[in-house]
Design an enzyme around this catalytic site. Structure first.
Site, PDB file in Angstrom:
ATOM      1  N   HIS A 135       0.832  -1.209   0.000  1.00  0.00           N
ATOM      2  CA  HIS A 135       0.000   0.000   0.000  1.00  0.00           C
ATOM      3  C   HIS A 135       0.869   1.263   0.000  1.00  0.00           C
ATOM      4  O   HIS A 135       0.467   2.305   0.510  1.00  0.00           O
ATOM      5  CB  HIS A 135      -0.948   0.026   1.205  1.00  0.00           C
ATOM      6  CG  HIS A 135      -1.805  -1.199   1.334  1.00  0.00           C
ATOM      7  ND1 HIS A 135      -2.969  -1.374   0.627  1.00  0.00           N
ATOM      8  CD2 HIS A 135      -1.638  -2.320   2.085  1.00  0.00           C
ATOM      9  CE1 HIS A 135      -3.507  -2.539   0.943  1.00  0.00           C
ATOM     10  NE2 HIS A 135      -2.706  -3.141   1.816  1.00  0.00           N
ATOM     11  N   SER A 256      14.827  19.915 -17.172  1.00  0.00           N
ATOM     12  CA  SER A 256      13.639  20.736 -17.376  1.00  0.00           C
ATOM     13  C   SER A 256      13.994  21.947 -18.230  1.00  0.00           C
ATOM     14  O   SER A 256      15.116  22.460 -18.162  1.00  0.00           O
ATOM     15  CB  SER A 256      13.087  21.191 -16.024  1.00  0.00           C
ATOM     16  OG  SER A 256      12.163  22.242 -16.179  1.00  0.00           O
ATOM     17  N   LYS A 262      16.299  19.986 -12.270  1.00  0.00           N
ATOM     18  CA  LYS A 262      15.485  18.790 -12.533  1.00  0.00           C
ATOM     19  C   LYS A 262      16.253  17.719 -13.300  1.00  0.00           C
ATOM     20  O   LYS A 262      17.077  18.001 -14.159  1.00  0.00           O
ATOM     21  CB  LYS A 262      14.232  19.164 -13.332  1.00  0.00           C
ATOM     22  CG  LYS A 262      13.212  19.991 -12.587  1.00  0.00           C
ATOM     23  CD  LYS A 262      12.578  19.233 -11.443  1.00  0.00           C
ATOM     24  CE  LYS A 262      11.732  18.079 -11.898  1.00  0.00           C
ATOM     25  NZ  LYS A 262      10.597  18.476 -12.744  1.00  0.00           N
ATOM     26  N   GLU A 269       9.120   6.892 -17.522  1.00  0.00           N
ATOM     27  CA  GLU A 269       7.786   7.431 -17.781  1.00  0.00           C
ATOM     28  C   GLU A 269       7.254   6.968 -19.135  1.00  0.00           C
ATOM     29  O   GLU A 269       6.063   6.657 -19.275  1.00  0.00           O
ATOM     30  CB  GLU A 269       7.832   8.958 -17.708  1.00  0.00           C
ATOM     31  CG  GLU A 269       8.098   9.477 -16.305  1.00  0.00           C
ATOM     32  CD  GLU A 269       8.299  10.979 -16.241  1.00  0.00           C
ATOM     33  OE1 GLU A 269       8.237  11.532 -15.140  1.00  0.00           O
ATOM     34  OE2 GLU A 269       8.518  11.602 -17.299  1.00  0.00           O
TER      35      GLU A 269
END
Length: 445
Positions: A135, A256, A262, A269
């Site tokens: 979880h 980024s 970043k 992804e």
């Protein structure tokens, strides 16, 4: 018009055409000179198509008509004899099976490469305690290798599924004609053997209508995509500043456009995103097939693009994910430092009480009260004094602190399939054998 996308089937169509020419020769429908001329022309056409010398023309409807035109250009009217005893219906069903059986083996090779990279990381982290989560909450310590190998187990099932698929896909439709077979003295079994199929189709009507093999492949591809997505999601989490379990190589990340600090996990992804595409390919074909009467219908022209897209997607994503995993740096110190967070050793205390004869229900309740006390006071389990332990439960004696060790906790999980390093090492050895057999099956060992 489908030649703009089915041209990739040209090598398989030519392979089937050579087998068909030989069966026509054995049937006495081509003499020795004719079959040699046709086979030579088909080999020349194969060479020219492979090297881009021969290409489809605007007037070509599909791969079959394009290649027939190329054959007629080379041998004239003799090329028309190759039409005898076959139809574009059994041709396309044969070509697509040949294409998929070939490319599934390429996919298995790429999966095996990913499994190998995961196993290499597992070998380096087989003694590295890490948080085990359920979880998305800290649950029990494990070794990080155990988590990596859980992904290998899923990909191994994918390969097994593709191997099982291949048994059903190994059926040759060639000789089924448009739907009813042929009155010519052909030999479908001989053609099947030459093309590497296990057998010829038992029912000509089913042979030209069946796309179960394509749908089943797309299901397997979609599930591979889901497993890639699941791995990608974990890598995304592991690379966050909140987790800091891994660092991704710059080659598999991007910065980024506005935030210079970043480092975005792009490949992970994209692995997640491509799963949606693969699921969409399966849905598309099933939707096409759901209402089709027998035998061939033009709707089946829509069978190839989802298949091609799934193949292309997997052959693109699998090497990228393999590279990401191979170059990923695991922070074993960070993993060990957080392995016991969230009172993850509470279960070890409960199991100690069980070994002393305390019913698990009572042990669970006692340790639950201990955890609640620690959470309220901001203490670790090992920091509770003797008197407080006794006040919480008569079962909580001072020696319970003896099991509050992360390394001891993982070592104790030594049942088959457990996270103890010795068990993980056994699992790793078994998986190495499995991957070797996968590569042997794919013909790349």
């Amino acid at each position: 018009m489908s030649v703009h996308f089915d041209w990739r089937l040209a090598p398989y169509d030519l392979l089937a055409s050579r087998a068909h020419a030989r069966v026509l020769h054995r049937a006495g429908l081509l003499d020795d000179t004719e079959v040699e001329r046709i086979l030579t022309a088909l080999a020349d056409l194969d060479h020219d198509a492979h090297n881009g010398v021969f290409r489809p023309a605007a007037e070509d409807e599909d791969v079959h008509t394009a290649l027939e035109r190329g054959l007629l250009e080379r041998v004239g009217a003799l090329g028309g004899k190759l039409r005898a005893g076959r139809s574009r219906n059994d041709q396309i069903a044969t070509d697509l099976r040949l294409y998929l059986r070939d490319h599934v083996r390429q996919i298995v090779t790429r999966i095996a490469e990913l499994e190998s990279e995961l196993m290499a990381q597992a070998e380096r982290t087989i003694e590295a305690p890490a948080p085990g989560l359920t979880h998305m909450q800290h649950a029990q310590p494990i070794v990080f290798a155990h988590q990596l190998l859980a992904h290998v187990q899923a990909f191994a099932r994918d390969v097994s599924r593709l191997q099982d698929w291949d048994v059903r896909a190994s059926v040759s439709p060639l000789g089924s004609g448009a739907l009813a077979g042929s009155s010519l003295p052909l030999d479908p079994d001989a053609v099947a053997k030459e093309l590497g199929f296990a057998r010829a189709a038992a029912n000509s009507l089913d042979a030209v209508s069946d796309r179960d093999f394509a749908a089943e492949f797309l299901f397997a591809a979609a599930l591979i995509g889901v497993h890639l997505s699941r791995l990608g999601e974990e890598v995304v989490l592991w690379a966050t500043s909140e987790f800091r379990w891994v660092e991704l190589d710059d080659a598999f990340s991007t910065g980024s456009s506005i935030m210079p600090q970043k480092k975005n996990p792009d490949v992970a992804e994209l692995a997640r995103g491509k799963a949606g595409r693969l699921i969409g390919d399966l849905t598309a074909l099933l939707t096409v097939l759901k209402g089709l009467p027998l035998a061939y219908d033009r709707d089946l022209q829509e069978d190839k693009e989802p298949v091609f897209d799934a193949v292309d997607t997997l052959l693109l994503v699998l090497p990228a994910v393999s590279g990401m995993i191979a170059t990923m740096t695991v922070d074993v110190d960070r993993l060990e430092a957080t392995a016991a967070d969230g009172y993850a050793l509470a279960t070890d205390v409960a199991e100690l009480l069980v070994r002393r004869g305390v019913p698990f229900r009572d042990a669970h309740e006692a340790v639950g009260e201990l955890v609640a006390y620690c959470a309220a006071k901001g203490l670790d389990l090992s920091e509770v004094d003797d008197d407080t332990l006794a006040a919480i439960s008569e079962h909580l004696t001072p020696d319970v602190r003896g099991v509050l060790s992360v390394r001891g906790a993982v070592e104790a999980r030594s049942a088959p399939g457990g996270t103890a390093p010795a068990r993980v090492a056994e699992q790793l050895a078994d998986l190495r054998d499995t991957v070797h057999r996968q590569l042997e099956w794919a013909g790349t060992a």
